[in-house]
Design an enzyme around this catalytic site. Structure first.
Site, PDB file in Angstrom:
ATOM      1  N   GLU A  38      -9.998  -1.876   5.366  1.00  0.00           N
ATOM      2  CA  GLU A  38     -10.299  -1.219   6.791  1.00  0.00           C
ATOM      3  C   GLU A  38     -12.030  -2.264   6.745  1.00  0.00           C
ATOM      4  O   GLU A  38     -12.208  -3.112   6.443  1.00  0.00           O
ATOM      5  CB  GLU A  38     -11.234  -0.064   6.768  1.00  0.00           C
ATOM      6  CG  GLU A  38      -9.690   1.418   6.706  1.00  0.00           C
ATOM      7  CD  GLU A  38      -8.855   1.479   7.995  1.00  0.00           C
ATOM      8  OE1 GLU A  38      -8.871   0.103   8.709  1.00  0.00           O
ATOM      9  OE2 GLU A  38      -8.291   2.268   8.261  1.00  0.00           O
ATOM     10  N   HIS A  62      -8.030  -4.752   9.882  1.00  0.00           N
ATOM     11  CA  HIS A  62      -6.625  -4.314   8.824  1.00  0.00           C
ATOM     12  C   HIS A  62      -5.681  -5.033   8.251  1.00  0.00           C
ATOM     13  O   HIS A  62      -4.487  -5.467   9.349  1.00  0.00           O
ATOM     14  CB  HIS A  62      -7.301  -2.936   7.949  1.00  0.00           C
ATOM     15  CG  HIS A  62      -5.756  -2.442   8.955  1.00  0.00           C
ATOM     16  ND1 HIS A  62      -6.356  -1.245   9.844  1.00  0.00           N
ATOM     17  CD2 HIS A  62      -4.415  -2.472   9.407  1.00  0.00           C
ATOM     18  CE1 HIS A  62      -4.670  -0.378  10.034  1.00  0.00           C
ATOM     19  NE2 HIS A  62      -4.261  -1.403   9.690  1.00  0.00           N
ATOM     20  N   ASP A  84       0.661  -1.432   0.486  1.00  0.00           N
ATOM     21  CA  ASP A  84      -0.174   0.130   0.148  1.00  0.00           C
ATOM     22  C   ASP A  84       0.629   1.013  -0.057  1.00  0.00           C
ATOM     23  O   ASP A  84       2.355   1.243  -0.228  1.00  0.00           O
ATOM     24  CB  ASP A  84      -1.019  -0.036   1.257  1.00  0.00           C
ATOM     25  CG  ASP A  84      -0.675  -0.351   2.499  1.00  0.00           C
ATOM     26  OD1 ASP A  84       0.592  -0.320   2.667  1.00  0.00           O
ATOM     27  OD2 ASP A  84      -0.834  -0.419   3.150  1.00  0.00           O
ATOM     28  N   ASP A  96      -7.566  -2.797  14.535  1.00  0.00           N
ATOM     29  CA  ASP A  96      -9.638  -3.212  13.989  1.00  0.00           C
ATOM     30  C   ASP A  96      -9.107  -4.569  12.858  1.00  0.00           C
ATOM     31  O   ASP A  96     -11.006  -4.500  12.241  1.00  0.00           O
ATOM     32  CB  ASP A  96      -9.827  -1.567  12.953  1.00  0.00           C
ATOM     33  CG  ASP A  96      -9.092  -1.152  11.782  1.00  0.00           C
ATOM     34  OD1 ASP A  96      -8.012  -2.220  11.637  1.00  0.00           O
ATOM     35  OD2 ASP A  96      -9.626  -1.047  11.275  1.00  0.00           O
TER      36      ASP A  96
HETATM   37  P1  PGA Z   1       2.000  -1.448  13.011  1.00  0.00           P
HETATM   38  O1  PGA Z   1       1.083  -2.086  11.974  1.00  0.00           O
HETATM   39  O2  PGA Z   1       2.768  -2.803  12.159  1.00  0.00           O
HETATM   40  O3  PGA Z   1       2.498  -0.031  12.794  1.00  0.00           O
HETATM   41  O4  PGA Z   1       1.527  -2.370  14.253  1.00  0.00           O
HETATM   42  C1  PGA Z   1       0.245  -2.480  11.198  1.00  0.00           C
HETATM   43  C2  PGA Z   1      -0.608  -2.466  10.593  1.00  0.00           C
HETATM   44  O5  PGA Z   1      -1.494  -1.246  10.471  1.00  0.00           O
HETATM   45  O6  PGA Z   1      -0.970  -2.885   9.588  1.00  0.00           O
END
Ligand code: PGA
Length: 239
Positions: free
Chosen positions: A139, A134, A66, A132
């Site tokens: 999302e 994702h 992404d 959440d």
């Molecule tokens: P993080 O993010 O590794 O900074 O916890 C993970 C994500 O949002 O996919």
């Protein structure tokens, strides 16, 4: 789903060994990359192994999950910048073989799926997970059949990510992300989660129902997914 639980340090080392095995068997493998805090230790270990001559990326290709809409790859919070800074600039991968979706040229995001297909498909996709549920920037509510697309970020995701920006107003409102189907098309998947803030969602996506409300829960149906957890992230699992 195979679940590996260890210390945070060992989780990064053990996940790195999967890259060693894959690239030894298939030097021109297609790697699916991820950003965020979670893969930083893994990338450090891959850099170390590459410098030690234990792994080579010289024929490998990569496709990242992404990118923020509106950020050029030179912006220090863009995911292109993150990948160059944390991994690509320090290993022997050819820069032209690395791909991060463009946050600027967003006319036809599904083109990215075509590029992945033309490269032979992703052999191993790395994922983090949001609190959440994702994966990528998919999302809750994202359809299972989604390909690479533009999303509006949830306020909660923008808040969590605002730690990297000087204020929440600077966090982009949209992103381009591989879809759930793009991710599920990968031949194998490695999801990493560390820290107690991930414990609840880890339990939900592994032990709960498969529901679009928890995007990562679809991984229960993927034939070759490994989940690497530290003890804090695994704390609420029932077995
Ligand atoms: P993080 O993010 O590794 O900074 O916890 C993970 C994500 O949002 O996919």
């Amino acid at each position: 789903m195979k679940i590996i639980i260890d210390t945070k340090e060992n989780v990064a080392k053990r996940a790195a060994q999967r890259y060693v095995e894959l690239l030894a068997n298939k030097p021109d493998a297609v790697l699916g990359g991820a950003t965020g805090s979670t893969p930083v230790d893994l990338y450090k270990e891959l850099v170390r192994l590459n410098k030690a001559g234990e792994i080579s990326f010289k024929d490998a290709k990569s496709f990242n999950l992404d990118e923020y809409v509106g950020l050029e790859g030179t912006h220090d919070q863009s995911y292109r910048y993150f990948m160059n800074d944390n991994l690509f600039n320090h290993i022997d991968i050819k820069m032209e073989n690395t791909h991060v979706p463009s946050g600027i040229d967003i006319e036809c995001p599904e083109k990215y799926d075509e590029e992945i297909k033309a490269a032979g498909g992703v052999d191993m996709q790395l994922l983090g997970i949001g609190v959440d549920g994702h994966i990528g920037f998919n999302e809750p509510g994202t359809p299972w059949d989604s390909l690479t697309h533009i999303v509006e970020l949830e306020q909660n995701t923008r808040e969590v990510n605002s730690r990297f920006f000087s204020s929440i107003d600077e966090v982009p409102t949209h992103a381009v992300t591989m879809g759930i189907k793009t991710i599920m098309n990968a031949r194998s998947i490695i999801l990493m989660a560390t820290g107690s803030s991930k414990a609840e969602i880890v339990k939900a996506f592994i032990e709960g129902p498969i529901t679009t409300e928890v995007p990562a829960s679809i991984l229960q149906l993927h034939p070759f997914t490994e989940v690497y957890l530290d003890y804090d992230a695994a704390a609420l699992l029932s077995k």
